[in-house]
Design a protein around this motif. Sequence first.
Motif, PDB file in Angstrom:
ATOM      1  N   LEU A 190       0.855  -1.178   0.000  1.00 41.77           N
ATOM      2  CA  LEU A 190       0.000   0.000   0.000  1.00 41.77           C
ATOM      3  C   LEU A 190       0.895   1.233   0.000  1.00 41.77           C
ATOM      4  N   ASN A 235       0.824   5.210   0.476  1.00 37.78           N
ATOM      5  CA  ASN A 235       0.033   6.368   0.924  1.00 37.78           C
ATOM      6  C   ASN A 235       0.669   7.640   0.362  1.00 37.78           C
ATOM      7  N   VAL A 278      -3.103   5.022  -2.328  1.00 38.13           N
ATOM      8  CA  VAL A 278      -3.993   5.885  -1.551  1.00 38.13           C
ATOM      9  C   VAL A 278      -3.732   7.347  -1.916  1.00 38.13           C
ATOM     10  N   VAL A 305      -7.471   3.652  -3.278  1.00 38.26           N
ATOM     11  CA  VAL A 305      -8.300   3.972  -2.114  1.00 38.26           C
ATOM     12  C   VAL A 305      -8.304   5.493  -1.975  1.00 38.26           C
ATOM     13  N   TYR A 322      -8.655   8.490   0.163  1.00 40.48           N
ATOM     14  CA  TYR A 322      -8.636   8.796   1.603  1.00 40.48           C
ATOM     15  C   TYR A 322      -9.755   9.784   1.940  1.00 40.48           C
ATOM     16  N   GLU A 329      -8.533   3.965   8.192  1.00 36.92           N
ATOM     17  CA  GLU A 329      -7.988   2.741   8.775  1.00 36.92           C
ATOM     18  C   GLU A 329      -9.081   1.675   8.907  1.00 36.92           C
ATOM     19  N   LEU A 383      -9.572   0.219   5.545  1.00 37.88           N
ATOM     20  CA  LEU A 383      -8.488  -0.712   5.174  1.00 37.88           C
ATOM     21  C   LEU A 383      -8.641  -2.044   5.912  1.00 37.88           C
ATOM     22  N   ARG A 417     -11.236  -3.973   4.101  1.00 38.74           N
ATOM     23  CA  ARG A 417     -10.816  -4.424   2.769  1.00 38.74           C
ATOM     24  C   ARG A 417      -9.696  -5.466   2.837  1.00 38.74           C
ATOM     25  N   CYS A 428      -2.127  -0.321  11.999  1.00 41.87           N
ATOM     26  CA  CYS A 428      -1.763  -1.204  10.879  1.00 41.87           C
ATOM     27  C   CYS A 428      -1.793  -2.712  11.173  1.00 41.87           C
ATOM     28  N   TYR A 451      -4.391  -4.543   9.201  1.00 45.16           N
ATOM     29  CA  TYR A 451      -4.350  -4.794   7.747  1.00 45.16           C
ATOM     30  C   TYR A 451      -2.958  -5.098   7.205  1.00 45.16           C
TER      31      TYR A 451
END
Length: 343
Positions: free
Chosen positions: A157, A159, A183, A201, A203, A211, A214, A217, A242, A245
């Motif tokens: 991922l 960000n 993201v 994704v 945000y 979060e 996530l 998902r 975190c 995920y």
Amino acid sequence: MKAWLVTANGPPSSKTLSLSPSHPTPPPPRSSNLLVRISHAALNPVDLHLINVLPTWLPFRQNAVPCMDFSGTVIATGPAVKGVEVGDAVCGALGVGQIAFGTGTLCEYISVPQGQVVKVPEGMEMRQAAGMMGIAGQTAALVIQAAGGLKPGEKVLINGASGGVGSILVQAAKGRGARVVAVCSGGNRGFVMGLGADEHVDYGTAEPDLEGFLEGRFGKEEGETLDWIFDCAGGQRLYDECPKYLKEGGRFVSIVGGRTQGIVPFVRNKLRPVMLGGTPRGYDLLGLAPSGRMAEEVKEWVEEGVVKDTPIDSEHKMEDALEAFEKLASKHAKGKIVIRIAE
Ligand SMILES: NC(=O)c1ccc[n+]([C@@H]2O[C@H](COP(=O)([O-])OP(=O)(O)OC[C@H]3O[C@@H](n4cnc5c(N)ncnc54)[C@H](OP(=O)(O)O)[C@@H]3O)[C@@H](O)[C@H]2O)c1
């Protein structure tokens, strides 16, 4: 030569930056230095930070030039230079030390050690080279190194995927066979998918609970959890939550914080043990020391087709640098902001 100079500390404006028509040109290069006529400079958030914090009253920072990234043409070489000739197109990034002592790239000529540059890849535009082999591309290379090169099939991922670093990192991660979840804001969905992301994704839509989204998902089904999170936007909650995920043994790699942005995230995330409330996932906070070696790594990506191009948010004339800095300060650049120096 023409050069932008830092005249006072603060956010970029006509009070802190001015364009001088008559800044001294660097002397003929000595030793292994190159004298480079700059074609393009590219901007990075760290430029704003350094304009803001490096005192302008220091004797060696009177008339300091800002900015680190550049591409340009070699117009003279020092006696110890090997393998680079007058007329070669080169690019790279200066380090914080050089900026602190007043050397920057928002000007027409710089003197730079040969070891800090690479030749521009065949066929690449100069504006692309300034953005790609500069701080953003070199930081992307540092992140991929920290992830052990990324293995094909790993799920990462990213960000802040649409920014200067993120937009190169998406391409590099995808080019190495990873599955990329990008993201950024909803408006940039098409942009990051076009760079090769497998999933986007937003945000903005997921907030205030990115979060939680996530977790839903990636945290519920077997085999869906992430192997890596690369944080180019500075999400403290993204790290705190975190384990929901990011798989056990997965790592959170951040480039936000550290030397230029304070040490709080480092102390909090890296040093606090799990028994004292620390997050049970590995945390790395990276800080780039730009070099010709890192630029060379990015150049290899370009030559191997791992990354395709430097997404350019906008290109500005040298006279319009303030408007470029304003765009940078918005924190919503879509790729790199570049300044055209040589007309
Ligand atoms: N440690 C190091 O050595 C190092 C090196 C380079 C950069 N950095 C740092 O890394 C960060 C990124 O650098 P950059 O050059 O990529 O910056 P940038 O070009 O300004 O990128 C900003 C990006 O962040 C995204 N963004 C803004 N708010 C967000 C949010 N709440 N959640 C997710 N994404 C968000 C924006 O996407 P949208 O427009 O879609 O919102 C935009 O694309 C900066 O803080 C910079 O100082 C550190």
